[in-house]
Design a protein around this motif. Structure first.
Motif, PDB file in Angstrom:
ATOM      1  N   THR A  60     -18.360  -9.051  42.239  1.00  0.00           N
ATOM      2  CA  THR A  60     -18.207  -8.051  40.908  1.00  0.00           C
ATOM      3  C   THR A  60     -17.932  -6.586  41.035  1.00  0.00           C
ATOM      4  N   TRP A  85     -12.609 -18.294  40.455  1.00  0.00           N
ATOM      5  CA  TRP A  85     -13.151 -18.361  39.318  1.00  0.00           C
ATOM      6  C   TRP A  85     -13.128 -17.118  38.391  1.00  0.00           C
ATOM      7  N   ARG A  86     -12.687 -16.849  37.386  1.00  0.00           N
ATOM      8  CA  ARG A  86     -12.586 -15.512  36.879  1.00  0.00           C
ATOM      9  C   ARG A  86     -13.940 -15.658  35.852  1.00  0.00           C
ATOM     10  N   ASP A  87     -14.906 -14.760  36.046  1.00  0.00           N
ATOM     11  CA  ASP A  87     -16.064 -14.623  34.928  1.00  0.00           C
ATOM     12  C   ASP A  87     -15.535 -13.733  33.764  1.00  0.00           C
ATOM     13  N   GLU A 148     -13.652 -18.867  33.773  1.00  0.00           N
ATOM     14  CA  GLU A 148     -14.777 -19.818  33.986  1.00  0.00           C
ATOM     15  C   GLU A 148     -14.284 -21.058  34.179  1.00  0.00           C
ATOM     16  N   GLY A 203     -15.618 -12.293  39.624  1.00  0.00           N
ATOM     17  CA  GLY A 203     -15.904 -13.845  39.927  1.00  0.00           C
ATOM     18  C   GLY A 203     -16.067 -14.361  41.071  1.00  0.00           C
TER      19      GLY A 203
END
Length: 294
Positions: A60, A85-87, A148, A203
């Protein structure tokens, strides 16, 4: 031993020279690499989350850093690939989202990012700088990197074909003419430059690799339930309706119900018309179509 920076020593088959599986550690797990490119944590404490196979690393802020080595230079034909995985922490005003770099604020070898802004024709696409110059621009990609969900991304430099191509879930989404990337002494980073700054990836990353040669790994999900082109139709459905699982929005091929107004000569002026498509392949495969009403 093999020199991954020497184009004349290019292997007949791809060789994984560095790989990070992130199984609760930052170790380089490649067995063929000449250097153990273990990562150090400049992110202020990393965490691990369930990945596609085993665990993945969560970033992060800051970076995960490996000291410069010949394994990490991109020369001849090469592949960089990973699952990401992109948050929603990626929702920022800055257009750059630094994902994988061997770079610094003053320039360097390569800068692979996810890039987008409100004026981009395809926001949040893959973007590559190399040798202090733009190589692959997000505006020429055809896929937006979603939030996500796991996505396989790859860059493939092919010195023989003279191209550098970008792939998302195994689908070619853009490219540029090949350029030889000049080696330099900078460290390699996941997440951001080692000197931090804005434009942070936020992510998860899983199973990242540097490969001498070109290989797309598993890439696209070709199972009946997979949807590698992200149009909302699973591969099995696309096979039945005659769509293209490798690309294109095929929602228009779905069955449709419409109200038709016409005089049929028997007093009926309105009726429902149900239309559906069936491909020859699905008929030959014996796929059964079931219509349900509610």
């Amino acid at each position: 031993g093999h020199d991954p920076t020497d184009i004349d020593d290019y292997p007949a088959t791809p060789i994984v020279v560095s790989r990070w599986s992130f199984e609760d550690n930052l170790d380089d797990t490649a067995v063929a690499g000449s250097t153990a490119d273990h990562l150090t944590d400049n992110a202020g404490g990393v965490g691990y989350v369930p990945g596609l196979v085993g665990n993945a690393v969560a970033i992060t802020s800051g970076s995960l850093t490996a000291a410069s080595s010949a394994d990490l230079h991109l020369s001849g034909s090469w592949t960089m690939e990973a699952y990401i995985w992109r948050d929603l922490g990626n929702l920022q005003t800055d257009e750059w989202e630094r994902f994988w770099t061997k770079w610094s604020p003053t320039g360097g070898e390569y800068h692979w990012s996810i890039r987008g802004n409100s004026s981009a024709s395809v926001p949040d696409g893959l973007d590559l700088f190399a040798n202090d110059a733009q190589v692959i621009n997000h505006e020429f990609t055809t896929r937006t990197l979603p939030f996500e969900q796991w996505v396989h991304v790859a860059l493939v430099g092919d010195s023989v074909a003279g191209t550098i191509r970008a792939y998302v879930n195994g689908i070619d989404v853009g490219g540029a003419p090949y350029v030889e990337i000049t080696p330099g002494p900078l460290p390699m980073n996941f997440g951001n430059f080692d000197s931090y700054g804005p434009s942070q990836f936020s992510g998860y990353i899983d199973d990242a690799a540097c490969i001498d040669g070109f290989s797309l790994g598993p890439g696209a999900d070709n199972t009946p339930t997979g949807d590698p082109d992200w149009d909302g139709l699973a591969n099995g459905v696309e096979m039945v309706v005659g769509g293209n699982p490798a690309g294109g929005v095929d929602v228009k091929l779905l069955p449709r119900l419409e109200l038709v107004t016409a005089d049929l000569g028997d007093g009926v002026t309105e009726y429902f018309l149900f239309t559906y498509r069936r491909s020859d392949e699905s008929l030959a495969a014996g796929v059964t179509a079931v219509c349900q009403t509610n």
